[in-house]
Design an enzyme around this catalytic site. Structure first.
Site, short mmCIF file in Angstrom:
data_model
loop_
_atom_site.label_atom_id
_atom_site.label_comp_id
_atom_site.label_asym_id
_atom_site.label_seq_id
_atom_site.Cartn_x
_atom_site.Cartn_y
_atom_site.Cartn_z
N ASP A 83 0.85 -1.19 0.00
CA ASP A 83 0.00 0.00 0.00
C ASP A 83 0.90 1.25 0.00
O ASP A 83 1.86 1.33 0.78
CB ASP A 83 -0.86 -0.04 1.27
CG ASP A 83 -1.99 0.97 1.27
OD1 ASP A 83 -2.41 1.40 0.19
OD2 ASP A 83 -2.47 1.31 2.38
N GLY A 233 -9.25 5.46 0.83
CA GLY A 233 -10.02 6.17 1.85
C GLY A 233 -11.47 5.74 1.88
O GLY A 233 -12.38 6.56 2.03
#
Ligand code: G3H
Ligand code: 13P
Ligand code: ZN
Length: 359
Positions: A83, A233
């Site tokens: 990530d 998000g």
């Protein structure tokens, strides 16, 4: 079972019209809860590790942990993804440690604070794609900068995120630039910016189209119908978890995340990877707090971790079901990285740029 690459998994998701949650992991309990949920509903899964997770658990521990999960649950195709890689070294060391996929986040410079130029982003993402594809690993790029359309700022609570005020142009991925970016970088998946940000404090009210720009996703999908889109998000910051935390001595101010129904709309518009970390943190922490408050004399960590894992498992099952991931694992025959490398070399996985459908 060999770990699956992001590219193979998202190609399958696109073919069958579903999305795949990418859950962040740092420890064994998170890994077990997530993969148990996947196994229970026959879903493939993406486990992603941030740079913070890699330094917390260590690369060797992460690799063995994920290999052990794959051995324990052979019916679950698992992708291990880096990530927010901040530079080439982070991406290549991840691949060396068994990751089948990396995100090269060139939307920010290496410090993960300074907004990068478009040329910098294209160049570094392209370099990572060439190297990763040579060994069969997949690459996610990012165009546009994550941050709030309400405040113009990135989330303050995580260590990475743009500093200063961002303009609307920076906060919303430009669809034409997205076409150019995918063509030039040949990334396998594209993270886009549409008003979501990391952490719990995304929106000060239930988001509407002004502050969560789902229209931007539609416009990108229209120009790039064959590109796998990624929503970062994407925690929903569920009210029941805010309440659980606050009922047990927590002090989280009221906040709103990305409603699951908006993510479902995104999946219908080409979103294939949905990044979720905050919800998982809240699920576990809510149960830690409840236990600590209800049983102040308890000191066996397992008594805290068992309900925490159950809460996380429930959350993950819900996302697998809502995103349509459930029921697809059994049909996936994992292709190894050598075979993926051969397919890239033969040009079989080159980006298809279907011109604007309306044109
Ligand atoms: O990118 C944000 C993820 O929530 C990872 O957060 O860097 O604290 O592990 P972290
Ligand atoms: P959340 O903070 O919304 O869970 O987002 C996680 C994420 O995007 C990781 O890359
Ligand atoms: Zn992210």
């Amino acid at each position: 079972m060999a770990l699956i690459t992001l590219r193979q998994l998202l190609d399958h998701a696109a073919e069958h019209g579903y999305g795949v949650p990418a859950f962040n992991i740092n420890n064994m309990e998170q890994g077990l809860a997530i993969v148990q949920a996947a196994a229970a509903v026959d879903a493939p899964v993406i486990l992603q590790a941030s740079r913070g997770a890699r330094s917390y658990a260590g690369d060797i521990m992460l690799r063995h942990m994920v290999q052990a999960l794959a051995e324990m649950y052979p019916a679950v195709p698992i992708c291990l993804h880096q990530d927010h890689g901040n530079n080439e070294a982070t991406c290549y060391s991840a691949i060396r440690h068994g990751f089948t996929s990396v995100m090269m986040d060139g939307s920010l410079e290496e410090d993960m604070k300074t907004p990068a130029s478009y040329d910098y982003n294209v160049d570094i993402t392209r370099r990572v794609t060439v190297a990763a594809h040579a060994v069969g690993a997949s690459v996610e790029g990012e165009l546009g900068i994550l941050g709030s359309l309400e405040t113009g700022e990135a989330a303050a609570e995580d260590g990475s995120g743009a500093e200063g005020k961002l303009s609307q142009d920076q906060l919303l991925t430009d669809p034409d630039q997205a076409v150019d970016f995918v063509m030039r970088t040949r990334c396998d998946a594209l993270a886009i910016a549409c008003g979501t940000s990391h952490g719990a404090y995304k929106f000060t009210r239930k988001p509407d189209g002004e502050i969560l720009a789902m229209g931007t996703i539609a416009a990108i999908h229209d120009k790039l119908p064959d590109t796998h889109l990624v929503m970062h998000g994407s925690s929903s910051v569920p009210q029941h978890l805010q309440d659980l935390i606050n009922a047990s001595g927590g002090e989280m101010p009221q906040t709103w995340g990305v409603p699951v129904e908006e993510i479902e709309k995104g999946i219908a518009m080409g979103v294939r990877k949905v990044n979720i970390d905050t919800d998982c943190r809240m699920a576990m922490t809510g149960q830690f707090r409840r236990l600590a408050q209800e049983k102040p004399d308890e000191f066996d960590p397992r008594k805290f971790l068992i309900p925490a894992m159950k809460e996380l498992e429930t959350l993950c099952r819900d996302r697998f079901e809502r995103f349509g991931t459930a029921g697809h694992a059994a049909a996936i025959k994992v292709v190894g990285m050598d075979e993926m490398a051969a397919r890239y070399a033969a040009g079989a996985l080159d980006p298809k740029i279907t011109a604007n459908k309306a044109a």
